[in-house]
Scaffold this motif. Structure first.
Motif, PDB file in Angstrom:
ATOM      1  N   VAL A  49       0.841  -1.202   0.000  1.00 23.04           N
ATOM      2  CA  VAL A  49       0.000   0.000   0.000  1.00 23.04           C
ATOM      3  C   VAL A  49       0.877   1.252   0.000  1.00 23.04           C
ATOM      4  N   SER A  50       1.963   1.245   0.752  1.00 17.10           N
ATOM      5  CA  SER A  50       2.867   2.401   0.775  1.00 17.10           C
ATOM      6  C   SER A  50       3.516   2.616  -0.581  1.00 17.10           C
ATOM      7  N   ARG A  51       3.871   1.543  -1.239  1.00 17.23           N
ATOM      8  CA  ARG A  51       4.460   1.661  -2.580  1.00 17.23           C
ATOM      9  C   ARG A  51       3.433   2.199  -3.573  1.00 17.23           C
ATOM     10  N   ILE A  52       2.196   1.717  -3.480  1.00 20.36           N
ATOM     11  CA  ILE A  52       1.115   2.220  -4.343  1.00 20.36           C
ATOM     12  C   ILE A  52       0.958   3.718  -4.130  1.00 20.36           C
ATOM     13  N   ARG A  53       0.917   4.124  -2.869  1.00 21.36           N
ATOM     14  CA  ARG A  53       0.725   5.540  -2.563  1.00 21.36           C
ATOM     15  C   ARG A  53       1.904   6.391  -3.034  1.00 21.36           C
ATOM     16  N   ALA A  54       3.099   5.867  -2.933  1.00 25.08           N
ATOM     17  CA  ALA A  54       4.276   6.616  -3.394  1.00 25.08           C
ATOM     18  C   ALA A  54       4.196   6.854  -4.906  1.00 25.08           C
ATOM     19  N   ALA A 112      -9.235  12.890  -8.339  1.00 30.44           N
ATOM     20  CA  ALA A 112      -9.842  11.566  -8.537  1.00 30.44           C
ATOM     21  C   ALA A 112      -8.973  10.451  -7.958  1.00 30.44           C
ATOM     22  N   PHE A 113      -7.684  10.707  -7.808  1.00 29.87           N
ATOM     23  CA  PHE A 113      -6.784   9.671  -7.297  1.00 29.87           C
ATOM     24  C   PHE A 113      -6.852   9.521  -5.783  1.00 29.87           C
ATOM     25  N   TRP A 114      -7.710  10.307  -5.140  1.00 34.32           N
ATOM     26  CA  TRP A 114      -7.968  10.115  -3.723  1.00 34.32           C
ATOM     27  C   TRP A 114      -8.613   8.735  -3.498  1.00 34.32           C
ATOM     28  N   GLY A 115      -9.425   8.296  -4.452  1.00 33.31           N
ATOM     29  CA  GLY A 115     -10.052   6.972  -4.334  1.00 33.31           C
ATOM     30  C   GLY A 115      -9.027   5.854  -4.280  1.00 33.31           C
ATOM     31  N   PRO A 116      -8.127   5.729  -5.257  1.00 30.33           N
ATOM     32  CA  PRO A 116      -7.097   4.691  -5.179  1.00 30.33           C
ATOM     33  C   PRO A 116      -6.163   4.869  -3.980  1.00 30.33           C
ATOM     34  N   TRP A 117      -5.949   6.088  -3.541  1.00 29.16           N
ATOM     35  CA  TRP A 117      -5.114   6.325  -2.359  1.00 29.16           C
ATOM     36  C   TRP A 117      -5.761   5.681  -1.135  1.00 29.16           C
ATOM     37  N   ARG A 118      -7.079   5.864  -0.992  1.00 31.72           N
ATOM     38  CA  ARG A 118      -7.809   5.331   0.167  1.00 31.72           C
ATOM     39  C   ARG A 118      -8.017   3.827   0.071  1.00 31.72           C
ATOM     40  N   ASP A 119      -8.456   3.366  -1.096  1.00 34.89           N
ATOM     41  CA  ASP A 119      -8.768   1.947  -1.266  1.00 34.89           C
ATOM     42  C   ASP A 119      -8.351   1.533  -2.674  1.00 34.89           C
ATOM     43  N   PRO A 120      -7.081   1.143  -2.835  1.00 35.68           N
ATOM     44  CA  PRO A 120      -6.563   0.855  -4.176  1.00 35.68           C
ATOM     45  C   PRO A 120      -7.312  -0.254  -4.902  1.00 35.68           C
ATOM     46  N   VAL A 121      -7.656  -1.308  -4.214  1.00 38.61           N
ATOM     47  CA  VAL A 121      -8.289  -2.451  -4.877  1.00 38.61           C
ATOM     48  C   VAL A 121      -9.663  -2.059  -5.398  1.00 38.61           C
ATOM     49  N   ARG A 122     -10.450  -1.443  -4.588  1.00 41.42           N
ATOM     50  CA  ARG A 122     -11.806  -1.053  -4.990  1.00 41.42           C
ATOM     51  C   ARG A 122     -11.781   0.009  -6.089  1.00 41.42           C
ATOM     52  N   ASN A 123     -10.759   0.861  -6.094  1.00 39.44           N
ATOM     53  CA  ASN A 123     -10.710   1.985  -7.027  1.00 39.44           C
ATOM     54  C   ASN A 123      -9.662   1.814  -8.118  1.00 39.44           C
ATOM     55  N   VAL A 124      -9.298   0.582  -8.423  1.00 42.69           N
ATOM     56  CA  VAL A 124      -8.326   0.325  -9.489  1.00 42.69           C
ATOM     57  C   VAL A 124      -8.827   0.880 -10.819  1.00 42.69           C
ATOM     58  N   TRP A 125     -10.128   0.996 -10.977  1.00 49.01           N
ATOM     59  CA  TRP A 125     -10.695   1.519 -12.218  1.00 49.01           C
ATOM     60  C   TRP A 125     -10.207   2.931 -12.509  1.00 49.01           C
ATOM     61  N   VAL A 126      -9.918   3.741 -11.474  1.00 45.54           N
ATOM     62  CA  VAL A 126      -9.410   5.095 -11.699  1.00 45.54           C
ATOM     63  C   VAL A 126      -8.037   5.019 -12.371  1.00 45.54           C
ATOM     64  N   LEU A 182      -1.788  -6.703  -4.394  1.00 48.22           N
ATOM     65  CA  LEU A 182      -2.503  -6.467  -3.145  1.00 48.22           C
ATOM     66  C   LEU A 182      -3.830  -7.215  -3.130  1.00 48.22           C
ATOM     67  N   ALA A 183      -4.532  -7.226  -4.253  1.00 47.26           N
ATOM     68  CA  ALA A 183      -5.831  -7.898  -4.338  1.00 47.26           C
ATOM     69  C   ALA A 183      -5.700  -9.405  -4.181  1.00 47.26           C
ATOM     70  N   GLU A 184      -4.584  -9.955  -4.648  1.00 47.78           N
ATOM     71  CA  GLU A 184      -4.381 -11.399  -4.577  1.00 47.78           C
ATOM     72  C   GLU A 184      -3.786 -11.853  -3.253  1.00 47.78           C
ATOM     73  N   ALA A 185      -3.284 -10.918  -2.469  1.00 48.76           N
ATOM     74  CA  ALA A 185      -2.663 -11.267  -1.188  1.00 48.76           C
ATOM     75  C   ALA A 185      -3.729 -11.645  -0.180  1.00 48.76           C
ATOM     76  N   PRO A 186      -3.368 -12.504   0.772  1.00 42.90           N
ATOM     77  CA  PRO A 186      -4.333 -12.823   1.832  1.00 42.90           C
ATOM     78  C   PRO A 186      -4.716 -11.545   2.578  1.00 42.90           C
ATOM     79  N   ALA A 187      -5.963 -11.472   2.953  1.00 42.87           N
ATOM     80  CA  ALA A 187      -6.457 -10.277   3.627  1.00 42.87           C
ATOM     81  C   ALA A 187      -5.754 -10.092   4.963  1.00 42.87           C
ATOM     82  N   GLU A 188      -5.347  -8.870   5.213  1.00 43.29           N
ATOM     83  CA  GLU A 188      -4.744  -8.555   6.499  1.00 43.29           C
ATOM     84  C   GLU A 188      -5.867  -8.366   7.498  1.00 43.29           C
TER      85      GLU A 188
END
Length: 181
Positions: free
Chosen positions: A4-9, A86-100, A153-159
């Motif tokens: 998630v930190s790498r995604i946000r960076a 619009a990238f606030w969505g992927p920042w908050r929840d990358p998996v749900r907002n991958v469409w952005v 991240l989507a394929e990883a086991p849920a934390e």
């Protein structure tokens, strides 16, 4: 560094680039004057110097005689900032907002045909088309990285989620939905 930190960076890299490329549309006359002065002070290709001089002259004359035309570039700058939001969505929840991210990738690809079609109609030099297309080529790189990280991240086991009063009240099958966060 977590996924998630790498995604946000990488999202931050893209958003900062988007905002910078947008807000530079506000002071075009001053920017082209600075670039023209610089090009006249250093060895530079004559065609580039002539083109920047022409662009500056056109922008200065338009700003002097028809200042309302610059309102179009004000909207261009604003659009860059709005798109960045619009990238606030992927920042908050990358998996749900991958469409952005995927939408932005499509936009980066769409820059190429736009430049190839519009630049000749507007009588821009061919090498300027390359500069315009580079925005899509460069812009898609962090987005490809982000998309790959989101898939991982989507394929990883849920934390395990931290227990909050809301999380304890929401059934497991609703966790992650609009109702459960």
């Amino acid at each position: 560094m977590s996924t998630v930190s790498r995604i946000r960076a990488w999202l931050l890299v893209f958003v900062v680039g988007l905002i910078i490329s947008g807000v530079t549309a506000f002071p075009l006359v001053a920017e082209t004057r600075m670039v023209a002065d610089l090009l006249h002070a250093v060895p530079a290709p004559a065609a580039l110097v002539a083109w920047i001089d022409r662009v500056h002259e056109g922008l200065a004359a338009t700003g002097r005689d028809y200042p309302f035309i610059a309102y179009g570039t004000d909207w261009l700058a604003f659009a860059h900032v709005v798109i960045a939001i619009a990238f606030w969505g992927p920042w908050r929840d990358p998996v749900r907002n991958v469409w952005v991210v995927e939408w932005a990738m499509i936009c980066c690809v769409a820059i190429v045909p736009l430049a190839l079609i519009a630049a000749p109609i507007r009588h821009l030099p061919w090498w300027w088309e390359l500069i315009d297309m580079s925005f899509g080529v460069v812009g898609i790189v962090p987005l490809l990285i982000v998309r790959r990280l989101i898939r991982r991240l989507a394929e990883a086991p849920a934390e395990p989620r931290p227990a909050t009063s809301l999380a304890r009240r929401v059934p497991d099958d609703m966790a992650g939905s609009a109702y459960g966060g």
